[in-house]
Structures are given as C-alpha cells and as structure tokens.
Enzyme design. Structure first.
Site, PDB file in Angstrom:
ATOM      1  N   ASP A 113      27.951  92.526  28.395  1.00 20.88           N
ATOM      2  CA  ASP A 113      26.504  92.486  28.191  1.00 20.88           C
ATOM      3  C   ASP A 113      25.822  93.464  29.138  1.00 20.88           C
ATOM      4  O   ASP A 113      25.913  93.319  30.357  1.00 20.88           O
ATOM      5  CB  ASP A 113      26.029  91.045  28.471  1.00 20.88           C
ATOM      6  CG  ASP A 113      24.511  90.916  28.451  1.00 20.88           C
ATOM      7  OD1 ASP A 113      23.854  91.731  27.784  1.00 20.88           O
ATOM      8  OD2 ASP A 113      23.999  89.980  29.094  1.00 20.88           O
ATOM      9  N   ASP A 115      22.088  95.026  30.019  1.00 21.74           N
ATOM     10  CA  ASP A 115      20.677  94.808  29.788  1.00 21.74           C
ATOM     11  C   ASP A 115      19.919  95.986  30.402  1.00 21.74           C
ATOM     12  O   ASP A 115      20.062  96.250  31.593  1.00 21.74           O
ATOM     13  CB  ASP A 115      20.286  93.495  30.488  1.00 21.74           C
ATOM     14  CG  ASP A 115      19.065  92.872  29.852  1.00 21.74           C
ATOM     15  OD1 ASP A 115      18.232  93.627  29.319  1.00 21.74           O
ATOM     16  OD2 ASP A 115      18.961  91.631  29.892  1.00 21.74           O
ATOM     17  N   ASP A 288      26.469  92.201  33.054  1.00 23.54           N
ATOM     18  CA  ASP A 288      26.208  90.846  33.531  1.00 23.54           C
ATOM     19  C   ASP A 288      27.538  90.089  33.576  1.00 23.54           C
ATOM     20  O   ASP A 288      28.060  89.663  32.548  1.00 23.54           O
ATOM     21  CB  ASP A 288      25.203  90.160  32.598  1.00 23.54           C
ATOM     22  CG  ASP A 288      24.796  88.792  33.120  1.00 23.54           C
ATOM     23  OD1 ASP A 288      25.502  88.254  34.009  1.00 23.54           O
ATOM     24  OD2 ASP A 288      23.789  88.256  32.648  1.00 23.54           O
TER      25      ASP A 288
END
Ligand SMILES: [Zn+2]
Length: 337
Positions: A113, A115, A288
């Site tokens: 992930d 972001d 993450d």
C-alpha cells in the site's frame, strides 16, 4: 533521469483538482451508488470469493466500525451498497470459513500500500494530508517498480493494481503467498522497499537485493534536497556538492552501472554510511508496513467511493495508462459547478 526544478511543484493548483478533492455529501454518495456504481466494477477475484471475505462499512466518516459482515452473493452486495450508500466500504484481504466471526482463517492476499499523502519525500509542495497530480504520479511509478521486483525476483504473476483514492494498492494472489504469515510478509516488504542496507561487500552486486536497493537510491536522487540530506547528518558542504546537477547525473549514471564511486568520493566514508542509512529510513516509510504484515486486514473495496476526497477506489486494468484525475473521478464531481 529527470531532476525537477522548484517551479514544477505549483502545477497542482488547477481548478479541476480542487473540485476533485472535496468531501462527498450524502446525496452525492446516494447518486453514485444508484447511478454510477456497477457490480462489474468489483474485480472478479473478489466476486469469486465473496462469501469467504469479511466486509466492513463506514457509514458516517468515522472509520469502518460496522465490521464482521458476511455477504454471500454479488447480488446481496449490490443491494447493500445501493441501500446504504456508505461513506466507505471495505472487504478483507483474508479468506475465512466464517467471515462473520473472523474464524477459520484460510489465507490472505499479499498487499502493498502506497499512499501519496504519506510519501516521505514528495515532488510537490502539498501540505500534509493533501495530494496532487505530482505526488499521485510518484506513488504510481513507485508501485509499478514494486510489482517489477515481485515479478523478476520472486516470479510472482498474479499482481493486481487498485487505485485506493489517494494512492495505490498492489494485491498479490499467487497461491504461494496466500499462506504466508506476518514475519515472512515483513521480510518480503523489507526486500521490495529496500528497508535494509546491503552488506558493504555486496553493495555493487548486479543482481538480487543490492540491485533493488540501488534502484531506490537512484529514484531518491531526483527528490533529494538540502534539508533532507542535512536531516540525515550529511554536512552542508558535502550535501551541496552532491546536489550539483552535474554531480547528480554522474552519480546516477554510475548507479546504473552498479557503482557508487563518485557518491563515496563526494560524501566521504562517514557521510556515505549516513547517506545509506538515510536512504534506508526513507525506503522504510514508502509503504504502509501495517497493511502488508496484517493477515486480517480489511481494504477499501474497489468500485466503492472514497467519500473524503470524492474519488473512486477502482481496479486498474492498465496501470501505465491509468490517470486518477481522469479515470477515478465520479460523474457527480465532473458535474459540480
Ligand atoms: Zn502533491
């Protein structure tokens, strides 16, 4: 290699983007699920295993506190989304015999992930929490690189990209990864992210992990600034010398050839060690980690609305061509005055 100059950070303030990143109203959510959402937009890999996944909903923008839901069929999912028009919808990456209790764990996708709002070094001047075309672009290039490493170094094949609303998810569904436990997932994360400094004698190895780490150094070169180098303990004089565009280009060319010669010369041995540690630290913040190591995670459902920013969380068929500011903008945003 492209070294951005200071003025490029200002491209983000177009009217189009200001309209996009605004919270959706309840009426807009209802319209989205009634008029625009399609069952076909939910990826096949989720529909095929729907009854084994835990579903979670956020009804009021306070986080996904309606959890432990089992949805047995695609038609049922359709009914739930259209009726509830949730602020956010999630499905687990894990499969269970009894998802409504999170019992009988059968395995979990491997997920990475990134972001855009949490990137440790951004090519733009976004405030914390904000995203723009530039940092979204950076996040996209990064996740493509992660996928390449998984393909080349681990022979993984079932890689799926999802736009999460403010960044990207890479979901791996190869059989070999589904039963991995958290520590193994953590090691794999360190490998793809460059979260460990290679042994000095292996640093210039052309293959395997040292190559991954060098690719990370290469990418960071174009984003480094004086402040970041100073925060890593590099002296002003040496940091200045490195940031000279001619030097950066020479260092980049050598890295392509698996060499650190000029970088070591500029920084000196202590400075070089500090530099590697700085790179390692930045690398470790790119993804993450909690998402990758958690084998019971719920993840935003592709096809659902990210109401906080009014963008679609969506499955990406062609990552190279994907442009979130065109492809993930719901109709109601395009029609906002
Ligand atoms: Zn930005």
């Amino acid at each position: 290699m492209h070294f951005p100059n200071a003025s490029e950070g200002n491209r983000s303030n177009s009217r189009r983007e200001l309209q996009v990143f605004r919270e959706a109203t309840l009426e807009e959510r209802r319209r989205y699920y009634r008029e625009e959402w399609k069952l076909n937009d939910v990826p096949e890999f989720i529909l095929a295993t729907i009854a084994q996944r835990e579903f979670g909903f956020d009804h009021r923008g306070e986080g996904p506190n309606d959890r432990y839901n089992r949805i047995s069929t695609p038609t049922q999912l359709e009914g739930v989304l259209i009726n509830a028009a949730p602020y956010a919808a999630y499905a687990s990456i894990s499969f269970y015999e009894r998802p409504e209790k999170r019992e009988g764990w059968l395995g979990a996708e491997l997920v990475f992930d990134v972001d855009a709002k949490d990137l440790p070094l951004r090519p733009c001047s976004c405030s914390p929490g904000e995203v723009c075309e530039l940092c979204l672009g950076e996040a996209k290039e990064y996740i493509i690189e992660v996928a390449e490493i998984l393909r080349e170094d681990f022979a993984l094949k079932e890689l799926h990209f999802v736009y999460s609303g403010r960044g990207y998810h890479l979901r791996v569904l190869d059989k070999d990864v589904l039963h991995m436990q958290s520590p193994e997932r953590g090691s794999l994360l360190d490998y793809v992210a460059g979260g460990v400094i290679p042994e000095p004698e292996l640093l210039e190895l052309r293959r395997g992990y040292p190559r991954v780490f060098r690719m990370r150094v290469l990418r960071l070169l174009s984003l480094l600034n004086l402040e970041t180098l100073r925060s890593g303990g590099i002296s002003l004089k040496r940091a200045d010398a490195l940031l000279n565009p001619k030097m950066l280009r020479r260092v980049a060319n050598e890295l392509e050839e698996a060499k650190f010669t000029t970088l070591k010369e500029i920084l000196g041995s202590t400075g070089f060690a500090k530099f590697l540690e700085l790179v390692r630290r930045i690398n470790a913040e790119m993804l993450d980690a909690k998402v990758t190591v958690d084998v019971k995670r719920i993840l935003r459902l592709p096809s659902s609305l990210h109401s906080k920013v009014s963008m679609k969380c969506m499955y990406i068929k062609n990552i190279e061509r994907f442009d979130p500011l065109k492809d993930a903008v719901p109709r109601f945003v395009q029609e906002r005055g």
